[in-house]
Design an enzyme around this catalytic site. Structure first.
Site, PDB file in Angstrom:
ATOM      1  N   GLU A 187      66.580 -69.442  46.543  1.00  0.00           N
ATOM      2  CA  GLU A 187      65.222 -69.324  47.093  1.00  0.00           C
ATOM      3  C   GLU A 187      64.009 -69.037  46.037  1.00  0.00           C
ATOM      4  O   GLU A 187      64.214 -68.596  44.951  1.00  0.00           O
ATOM      5  CB  GLU A 187      65.120 -68.265  48.269  1.00  0.00           C
ATOM      6  CG  GLU A 187      65.637 -66.853  47.536  1.00  0.00           C
ATOM      7  CD  GLU A 187      66.075 -65.832  48.510  1.00  0.00           C
ATOM      8  OE1 GLU A 187      66.877 -66.059  49.288  1.00  0.00           O
ATOM      9  OE2 GLU A 187      66.058 -64.509  48.124  1.00  0.00           O
ATOM     10  N   CYS A 205      57.355 -66.714  43.222  1.00  0.00           N
ATOM     11  CA  CYS A 205      58.653 -65.840  42.608  1.00  0.00           C
ATOM     12  C   CYS A 205      59.761 -66.935  42.740  1.00  0.00           C
ATOM     13  O   CYS A 205      60.264 -67.107  43.626  1.00  0.00           O
ATOM     14  CB  CYS A 205      58.909 -64.617  43.681  1.00  0.00           C
ATOM     15  SG  CYS A 205      60.156 -63.661  43.345  1.00  0.00           S
ATOM     16  N   CYS A 239      74.014 -63.491  41.266  1.00  0.00           N
ATOM     17  CA  CYS A 239      73.701 -62.560  39.819  1.00  0.00           C
ATOM     18  C   CYS A 239      74.984 -61.837  39.480  1.00  0.00           C
ATOM     19  O   CYS A 239      75.805 -61.282  40.505  1.00  0.00           O
ATOM     20  CB  CYS A 239      72.538 -61.778  40.152  1.00  0.00           C
ATOM     21  SG  CYS A 239      71.871 -60.724  38.520  1.00  0.00           S
ATOM     22  N   CYS A 289      73.631 -54.806  40.816  1.00  0.00           N
ATOM     23  CA  CYS A 289      72.824 -53.670  41.172  1.00  0.00           C
ATOM     24  C   CYS A 289      72.983 -53.231  42.731  1.00  0.00           C
ATOM     25  O   CYS A 289      72.843 -54.311  43.532  1.00  0.00           O
ATOM     26  CB  CYS A 289      70.985 -54.021  40.767  1.00  0.00           C
ATOM     27  SG  CYS A 289      70.977 -54.493  39.166  1.00  0.00           S
ATOM     28  N   CYS A 330      70.682 -54.622  45.523  1.00  0.00           N
ATOM     29  CA  CYS A 330      69.976 -56.001  45.522  1.00  0.00           C
ATOM     30  C   CYS A 330      71.072 -56.804  46.496  1.00  0.00           C
ATOM     31  O   CYS A 330      71.943 -56.934  46.094  1.00  0.00           O
ATOM     32  CB  CYS A 330      69.808 -56.239  44.144  1.00  0.00           C
ATOM     33  SG  CYS A 330      69.490 -57.918  44.047  1.00  0.00           S
ATOM     34  N   CYS A 354      64.266 -60.019  46.859  1.00  0.00           N
ATOM     35  CA  CYS A 354      65.112 -60.727  46.189  1.00  0.00           C
ATOM     36  C   CYS A 354      66.418 -61.023  46.943  1.00  0.00           C
ATOM     37  O   CYS A 354      67.252 -60.198  47.236  1.00  0.00           O
ATOM     38  CB  CYS A 354      65.461 -59.816  44.819  1.00  0.00           C
ATOM     39  SG  CYS A 354      66.511 -60.177  43.646  1.00  0.00           S
TER      40      CYS A 354
END
Ligand code: SAH
Ligand code: SF4
Length: 364
Positions: A105, A118, A125, A129, A132, A355
């Site tokens: 995105e 952004c 990922c 984290c 997130c 995010c």
């Protein structure tokens, strides 16, 4: 060159080389480059001045999606599958499908006179984290430089219809840019080119979770690109709980790389801090942070800046956003110690413009 390549993966040198292999002069490459990055054309049909043979070859090697929006055959390898607008219309989030169907995105935020994008550098990922949405998805794959570049071109085309341009780019979408260093830097370089898209290096900000080798390499690269470090905690125990990569690159090591960056480049470094109620919004954390950031005083000025943002809630993390009052109190402690601190407002919270949130939600 292989069939089905992404034309946006090519540098101008690659494109010149490609034209050479077809017996075409260099100026044809420059013409294509201009078409792609200045005119923002994405369909072969737009390249009316190219000779037929060359057009045919371009079609053969670089064919992309033929989507509902793009009825014409195109070069694009990103297909928009879902578009969401915030209620004020100022934030737009687009979910793109990659050729094999994985999703990434990119978000456009309009405020003041800026149009900031952004963008994502990976599908998913690997850093995990805990708060997130992208981290909660796990790692899917690296994006190529062309797939990163295309997110920008997509919005640039939309803005061009209003005679507007992209003014800033933050590499804060899905993925860890320094875990995909080469593609990220190649994408920025491509967008930077004065003969092409021509967006100045100072208009870019890369945000990293703190991959120390990446920070060191970035320092050596001496670019004008801005750097932000996602810190979120100022002691190793808490930071390792929130950001598992801290176990590999603990704070002492991270700060030594950060300090080296500031000393060598004399550029101001940003630190990102998502405020989580009762977790990292305490006066203790603020004091620990001050201790760390005091080191950034270079010749009388503090070469750092802290951006605090209330946590965006995500499905698999039970923490809550700090209250505005706690955010103000946190900011005050830092500012009293001479450390500049800005409270960022959450843009597009109702469209989950945080995010990884859209792709994460869509996958389920
Ligand atoms: N991987 C890079 C860049 C993408 S994340 C990095 O971690 O820096 C961009 C920023 O969003 C980071 O500062 C990240 O910590 C923050 N972020 C992630 N999830 C968030 C959430 N739920 N609420 C607020 N900020 C979040
Ligand atoms: Fe990856 Fe950044 Fe999310 Fe951490 S915050 S999981 S590094 S995208």
């Amino acid at each position: 060159m292989q069939k089905n390549s992404n034309i946006y993966d090519l540098s101008i040198e690659d494109l010149i080389e490609f034209c050479k292999t077809l017996g075409e002069p260099d100026y044809r490459a420059a013409q294509i480059w201009k078409g792609l990055y200045q005119q923002l054309w994405f369909s072969l049909e737009d390249f009316t001045t190219l000779p037929k043979g060359l057009k045919q070859k371009l079609g053969e090697y670089f064919s992309g999606f033929k989507t509902i929006d793009f009825e014409k055959p195109s070069f694009t390898k990103l297909s928009p599958v879902r578009i969401q607008k915030s209620t004020d219309g100022e934030t737009v989030k687009t979910l793109f499908a990659l050729t094999e169907g994985k999703q990434v995105e990119a978000v456009l935020m309009r405020y003041y006179n800026r149009r900031t994008l952004c963008i994502s550098t990976q599908a998913g990922c690997a850093m995990g984290c805990v708060f997130c949405a992208t981290g909660q998805m796990g790692f899917q794959r690296q994006l190529s430089s062309g797939e990163i570049v295309e997110q920008v071109l997509y919005y640039a085309r939309q803005l061009a219809k209003e005679n507007k341009q992209v003014t800033n780019i933050v590499v804060m979408g899905m993925g860890e840019p320094f875990h995909n260093y080469d593609a990220t830097m190649a994408a920025i370089e491509r967008l930077n080119d004065p003969q092409g898209f021509n967006l100045g290096a100072r208009r870019f900000t890369i945000s990293t979770v703190g991959l120390v080798p990446g920070i060191r390499r970035f320092t050596q690269d001496h670019t004008q690109i801005n750097l932000a470090i996602s810190l979120h905690a100022a002691d190793d125990i808490l930071r390792s709980q929130l950001l598992p990569i801290n176990r590999k690159f603990p704070l002492d090591e991270l700060f030594s790389a950060c300090l080296e960056y500031v000393q060598l480049t004399h550029r101001r470094l940003s630190f990102e801090w998502a405020l989580i109620q009762g977790v990292n919004d305490t006066p203790e954390q603020a004091s620990l942070l001050i201790e760390r950031l005091k080191l950034f005083r270079v010749k009388g000025s503090i070469l750092c800046h802290v951006n605090v943002i209330p946590l965006n809630p995500t499905k698999n993390y039970e923490g809550h956003a700090s209250t505005h009052q706690s955010a103000l109190a946190f900011q005050k402690i830092l500012e009293q110690a001479g450390i500049p601190c800005t409270i960022r407002i959450r843009r597009g919270i109702e469209i989950q413009a945080g995010c990884g949130q859209l792709a994460g939600e869509f996958v389920k």
